[in-house]
Design a protein around this motif. Structure first.
Motif, PDB file in Angstrom:
ATOM      1  N   LYS A 243       0.829  -1.203   0.000  1.00  0.00           N
ATOM      2  CA  LYS A 243       0.000   0.000   0.000  1.00  0.00           C
ATOM      3  C   LYS A 243       0.866   1.257   0.000  1.00  0.00           C
ATOM      4  CE  LYS A 243      -3.832  -2.165   2.517  1.00  0.00           C
ATOM      5  NZ  LYS A 243      -4.631  -2.143   3.763  1.00  0.00           N
ATOM      6  N   LEU A 244       1.936   1.226   0.826  1.00  0.00           N
ATOM      7  CA  LEU A 244       2.845   2.366   0.873  1.00  0.00           C
ATOM      8  C   LEU A 244       3.578   2.530  -0.446  1.00  0.00           C
ATOM      9  CD1 LEU A 244       4.350   4.634   2.345  1.00  0.00           C
ATOM     10  CD2 LEU A 244       5.929   2.904   3.222  1.00  0.00           C
ATOM     11  N   ALA A 245       4.052   1.419  -1.016  1.00  0.00           N
ATOM     12  CA  ALA A 245       4.782   1.498  -2.286  1.00  0.00           C
ATOM     13  C   ALA A 245       3.911   2.078  -3.386  1.00  0.00           C
ATOM     14  CB  ALA A 245       5.294   0.112  -2.673  1.00  0.00           C
ATOM     15  N   TRP A 246       2.667   1.618  -3.470  1.00  0.00           N
ATOM     16  CA  TRP A 246       1.791   2.124  -4.520  1.00  0.00           C
ATOM     17  C   TRP A 246       1.396   3.572  -4.274  1.00  0.00           C
ATOM     18  CZ3 TRP A 246       2.179   0.523  -8.974  1.00  0.00           C
ATOM     19  CH2 TRP A 246       2.261  -0.830  -9.307  1.00  0.00           C
ATOM     20  N   GLN A 247       1.332   3.956  -3.013  1.00  0.00           N
ATOM     21  CA  GLN A 247       1.066   5.368  -2.734  1.00  0.00           C
ATOM     22  C   GLN A 247       2.225   6.233  -3.228  1.00  0.00           C
ATOM     23  OE1 GLN A 247       0.265   6.290   1.379  1.00  0.00           O
ATOM     24  NE2 GLN A 247       0.264   8.500   1.025  1.00  0.00           N
ATOM     25  N   THR A 280     -23.900  -0.545  -2.030  1.00  0.00           N
ATOM     26  CA  THR A 280     -23.451  -1.613  -2.938  1.00  0.00           C
ATOM     27  C   THR A 280     -22.246  -1.152  -3.749  1.00  0.00           C
ATOM     28  OG1 THR A 280     -25.696  -2.501  -3.106  1.00  0.00           O
ATOM     29  CG2 THR A 280     -24.135  -3.118  -4.834  1.00  0.00           C
ATOM     30  N   ALA A 281     -22.260   0.096  -4.207  1.00  0.00           N
ATOM     31  CA  ALA A 281     -21.134   0.629  -4.974  1.00  0.00           C
ATOM     32  C   ALA A 281     -19.872   0.712  -4.121  1.00  0.00           C
ATOM     33  CB  ALA A 281     -21.494   2.003  -5.541  1.00  0.00           C
ATOM     34  N   SER A 282     -20.017   1.136  -2.864  1.00  0.00           N
ATOM     35  CA  SER A 282     -18.867   1.212  -1.955  1.00  0.00           C
ATOM     36  C   SER A 282     -18.264  -0.173  -1.723  1.00  0.00           C
ATOM     37  CB  SER A 282     -19.285   1.834  -0.615  1.00  0.00           C
ATOM     38  OG  SER A 282     -19.603   3.191  -0.767  1.00  0.00           O
ATOM     39  N   LYS A 283     -19.128  -1.185  -1.537  1.00  0.00           N
ATOM     40  CA  LYS A 283     -18.637  -2.545  -1.324  1.00  0.00           C
ATOM     41  C   LYS A 283     -17.957  -3.093  -2.575  1.00  0.00           C
ATOM     42  CE  LYS A 283     -22.025  -3.711   2.251  1.00  0.00           C
ATOM     43  NZ  LYS A 283     -23.176  -4.569   2.617  1.00  0.00           N
ATOM     44  N   ALA A 284     -18.420  -2.689  -3.744  1.00  0.00           N
ATOM     45  CA  ALA A 284     -17.790  -3.125  -4.990  1.00  0.00           C
ATOM     46  C   ALA A 284     -16.388  -2.540  -5.112  1.00  0.00           C
ATOM     47  CB  ALA A 284     -18.653  -2.720  -6.179  1.00  0.00           C
ATOM     48  N   LEU A 285     -16.208  -1.288  -4.673  1.00  0.00           N
ATOM     49  CA  LEU A 285     -14.867  -0.688  -4.664  1.00  0.00           C
ATOM     50  C   LEU A 285     -13.951  -1.447  -3.698  1.00  0.00           C
ATOM     51  CD1 LEU A 285     -15.551   3.172  -4.690  1.00  0.00           C
ATOM     52  CD2 LEU A 285     -14.583   1.793  -6.542  1.00  0.00           C
ATOM     53  N   GLU A 286     -14.494  -1.785  -2.531  1.00  0.00           N
ATOM     54  CA  GLU A 286     -13.719  -2.552  -1.548  1.00  0.00           C
ATOM     55  C   GLU A 286     -13.248  -3.878  -2.148  1.00  0.00           C
ATOM     56  OE1 GLU A 286     -12.787  -1.748   1.445  1.00  0.00           O
ATOM     57  OE2 GLU A 286     -13.998   0.015   1.937  1.00  0.00           O
ATOM     58  N   ALA A 287     -14.140  -4.507  -2.919  1.00  0.00           N
ATOM     59  CA  ALA A 287     -13.794  -5.796  -3.517  1.00  0.00           C
ATOM     60  C   ALA A 287     -12.681  -5.652  -4.548  1.00  0.00           C
ATOM     61  CB  ALA A 287     -15.035  -6.431  -4.146  1.00  0.00           C
ATOM     62  N   LEU A 288     -12.664  -4.543  -5.278  1.00  0.00           N
ATOM     63  CA  LEU A 288     -11.602  -4.312  -6.264  1.00  0.00           C
ATOM     64  C   LEU A 288     -10.264  -4.044  -5.590  1.00  0.00           C
ATOM     65  CD1 LEU A 288     -13.366  -2.101  -8.962  1.00  0.00           C
ATOM     66  CD2 LEU A 288     -12.504  -4.437  -9.254  1.00  0.00           C
ATOM     67  N   GLY A 289     -10.297  -3.391  -4.425  1.00  0.00           N
ATOM     68  CA  GLY A 289      -9.087  -3.188  -3.633  1.00  0.00           C
ATOM     69  C   GLY A 289      -8.103  -2.201  -4.218  1.00  0.00           C
ATOM     70  N   GLN A 290      -6.811  -2.577  -4.154  1.00  0.00           N
ATOM     71  CA  GLN A 290      -5.716  -1.681  -4.553  1.00  0.00           C
ATOM     72  C   GLN A 290      -5.846  -1.147  -5.980  1.00  0.00           C
ATOM     73  OE1 GLN A 290      -2.542  -1.294  -2.324  1.00  0.00           O
ATOM     74  NE2 GLN A 290      -2.739   0.577  -3.502  1.00  0.00           N
ATOM     75  N   PRO A 291      -6.171  -1.973  -6.973  1.00  0.00           N
ATOM     76  CA  PRO A 291      -6.309  -1.418  -8.335  1.00  0.00           C
ATOM     77  C   PRO A 291      -7.334  -0.289  -8.407  1.00  0.00           C
ATOM     78  CG  PRO A 291      -6.209  -3.803  -8.419  1.00  0.00           C
ATOM     79  CD  PRO A 291      -6.336  -3.437  -6.981  1.00  0.00           C
ATOM     80  N   ALA A 292      -8.439  -0.431  -7.667  1.00  0.00           N
ATOM     81  CA  ALA A 292      -9.444   0.625  -7.668  1.00  0.00           C
ATOM     82  C   ALA A 292      -8.910   1.886  -7.001  1.00  0.00           C
ATOM     83  CB  ALA A 292     -10.701   0.151  -6.944  1.00  0.00           C
ATOM     84  N   ALA A 293      -8.164   1.702  -5.888  1.00  0.00           N
ATOM     85  CA  ALA A 293      -7.587   2.861  -5.197  1.00  0.00           C
ATOM     86  C   ALA A 293      -6.624   3.611  -6.105  1.00  0.00           C
ATOM     87  CB  ALA A 293      -6.887   2.410  -3.922  1.00  0.00           C
ATOM     88  N   ALA A 314     -13.036   7.992   2.086  1.00  0.00           N
ATOM     89  CA  ALA A 314     -13.074   6.952   3.120  1.00  0.00           C
ATOM     90  C   ALA A 314     -12.470   5.657   2.592  1.00  0.00           C
ATOM     91  CB  ALA A 314     -14.516   6.727   3.573  1.00  0.00           C
ATOM     92  N   PHE A 315     -12.732   5.367   1.320  1.00  0.00           N
ATOM     93  CA  PHE A 315     -12.151   4.169   0.703  1.00  0.00           C
ATOM     94  C   PHE A 315     -10.635   4.314   0.551  1.00  0.00           C
ATOM     95  CE2 PHE A 315     -10.798   2.289  -3.416  1.00  0.00           C
ATOM     96  CZ  PHE A 315     -10.848   0.953  -3.040  1.00  0.00           C
ATOM     97  N   LEU A 316     -10.183   5.462   0.076  1.00  0.00           N
ATOM     98  CA  LEU A 316      -8.746   5.671  -0.156  1.00  0.00           C
ATOM     99  C   LEU A 316      -7.951   5.716   1.149  1.00  0.00           C
ATOM    100  CD1 LEU A 316      -8.739   8.345  -3.016  1.00  0.00           C
ATOM    101  CD2 LEU A 316      -8.198   5.912  -3.193  1.00  0.00           C
ATOM    102  N   ALA A 317      -8.595   6.132   2.238  1.00  0.00           N
ATOM    103  CA  ALA A 317      -7.888   6.223   3.519  1.00  0.00           C
ATOM    104  C   ALA A 317      -7.312   4.878   3.947  1.00  0.00           C
ATOM    105  CB  ALA A 317      -8.829   6.759   4.592  1.00  0.00           C
ATOM    106  N   LYS A 318      -7.954   3.801   3.524  1.00  0.00           N
ATOM    107  CA  LYS A 318      -7.472   2.466   3.885  1.00  0.00           C
ATOM    108  C   LYS A 318      -6.208   2.090   3.126  1.00  0.00           C
ATOM    109  CE  LYS A 318     -12.244   1.065   4.720  1.00  0.00           C
ATOM    110  NZ  LYS A 318     -13.362   0.174   4.334  1.00  0.00           N
ATOM    111  N   PHE A 319      -5.919   2.828   2.060  1.00  0.00           N
ATOM    112  CA  PHE A 319      -4.742   2.523   1.239  1.00  0.00           C
ATOM    113  C   PHE A 319      -3.688   3.620   1.337  1.00  0.00           C
ATOM    114  CE2 PHE A 319      -8.317   0.312  -0.573  1.00  0.00           C
ATOM    115  CZ  PHE A 319      -7.813  -0.960  -0.833  1.00  0.00           C
TER     116      PHE A 319
END
Length: 399
Positions: A243-247, A280-293, A314-319
């Motif tokens: 996560k840090l490397a991709w950031q 549902t859209a937020s959960k779909a982003l969560e499922a995509l994970g790092q590529p979506a971030a 809120a989603f990006l904060a996790k990455f």
């Protein structure tokens, strides 16, 4: 008549009158014979390094005979060291034992363990753990003693002492204290004392093991990494959080067209009228994970509603593991880029290699497709040649 005869005899012998009545003087004492000084006992010849190794290893084996024996299929069954939320964690799959000698493929020397758990379950968390390894295979030392002590959960001591033939000290101690935290005191300390020239006397501090690596990369690589190599945990501290490397490398990432299209479609749904559709859209982003971030970091936010901005942030904060300023700094940090070369993800290795060559201004020979153990050896050589220089001892003491 008698007195007259005596006087005549004394005169004839030229002896004073009355002298004949005294004892004759003792004969002169002959001069004493001078004895040569006694020779000092010869010092026994000094034992060679090989002789001391044999003697100490045999004594250690004799002492170990009193303990039970355990056989492990791998070193990871004996001990596993991981990093969780920037802290070191120790685990073991061995059965509970007060003290035993354990053998495992790849674990050199003699190893004694203590394993006590917090319950009767064989998989219960560790209540106390101790590992002491004596390795006699080092060519320049009698032995190297490596120990891992967890007296209570939350406290961890890692030590490595070199038993040298000369009367010198070479000791490294890493202490992590998570259970008795005093405000203002660091949770991680590293002590290094070496009396051989050039002398080393270091005391380094940080809030966690990841920060210690980032603050003092050269010192940690030189003094702490050998402890983990002895435990067959090579490259543990060289592993960068993806996560840090991709950031850090986010602007160099080009999302695949299908991922970008999917993410843009989900962003639109984040502003749907129905709450359930937004969830549902937020959960779909969560499922995509790092590529979506990574894709969202490249998406234009013009025209977004507050709902969309809030849910995306809120989603990006996790990455997002650090602030933007630190991410920008790491982009030009040699040791961080070298650590990224050990990443499990080839795109990270490729990007780090490109950034490293830009930073040093010349080609850097490195095979990003090589197996991990080969890459680790190459990183060690690169760190010695182009890595950041160790901080001065004066600076470390001042801190």
């Amino acid at each position: 008549m008698i007195r007259r005869a005596t006087a005549i005899l004394a005169a004839l012998l030229a002896v004073p009158s009355g002298a004949l009545a005294q004892e004759a003087p003792p004969p002169p004492t002959p001069p004493a014979t001078v004895q040569p000084p006694a020779e000092a006992p010869a010092e026994p010849p000094k034992e060679s390094l090989a002789e001391v190794k044999i003697k100490e290893s045999l004594q250690a084996a004799a002492d170990a005979a009193q303990y039970a024996r355990l056989n492990a299929a791998s070193v990871s069954q004996v001990i596993r060291v991981t990093i969780n939320d920037k802290d070191l964690l120790v685990a073991s799959s061995l059965p509970a034992t007060e003290a035993a000698i354990v053998s495992a493929p790849g674990l050199s020397g003699l190893t004694k363990v203590t394993v006590l758990r917090q319950g009767d379950d064989k998989n219960a968390p560790l209540a106390r753990f101790s590992l002491e390894n004596a390795d006699y295979s080092a060519p320049d030392a009698v032995s190297i003693h490596t120990s891992v002590q967890m007296p209570v959960p939350g406290q961890l001591h890692l030590n490595q002492d070199y038993n040298l033939l000369a009367d010198e000290v070479h000791t490294v101690q890493l202490i992590q204290n998570l259970s008795e935290i005093v405000e203002g005191e660091p949770r991680v300390r590293l002590y290094v004392q070496i009396t051989a020239q050039p002398e080393v006397n270091l005391r380094l501090e940080a809030e966690n093991i990841v920060q210690l690596r980032h603050k003092f990369p050269a010192e940690v690589a030189k003094y702490v990494d050998p402890i983990f190599r002895s435990l067959r945990q090579d490259g543990l501290l060289a592993q960068v959080d993806p996560k840090l490397a991709w950031q850090v490398f986010a602007d160099a990432y080009t999302p695949p067209a299908n991922v970008l299209a999917t993410v843009q479609g989900l962003v639109k749904k984040l502003d749907a009228e129905k709450f359930q559709d937004r969830e549902t859209a937020s959960k779909a982003l969560e499922a995509l994970g790092q590529p979506a971030a990574l894709a969202l970091l490249r998406v234009d936010r013009s025209g977004w509603s507050e709902e969309q901005v809030g849910r995306v942030d809120a989603f990006l904060a996790k990455f997002k593991t650090t602030d933007d300023a630190e991410a920008k700094r790491l982009r030009k940090d040699r040791d961080f880029l070298l650590d990224c070369l050990f990443s499990e993800e080839e795109p990270i290795r490729r990007r780090a290699h490109a950034e490293l060559q830009k930073l040093v201004g010349r080609p850097v020979e490195f095979d990003i497709t090589a197996p991990p153990e080969q890459r680790l050896e190459s990183i060690k050589r690169l760190r010695a040649s182009i890595g950041a220089a160790p901080a001065t001892q004066a600076k470390l003491r001042a801190e």
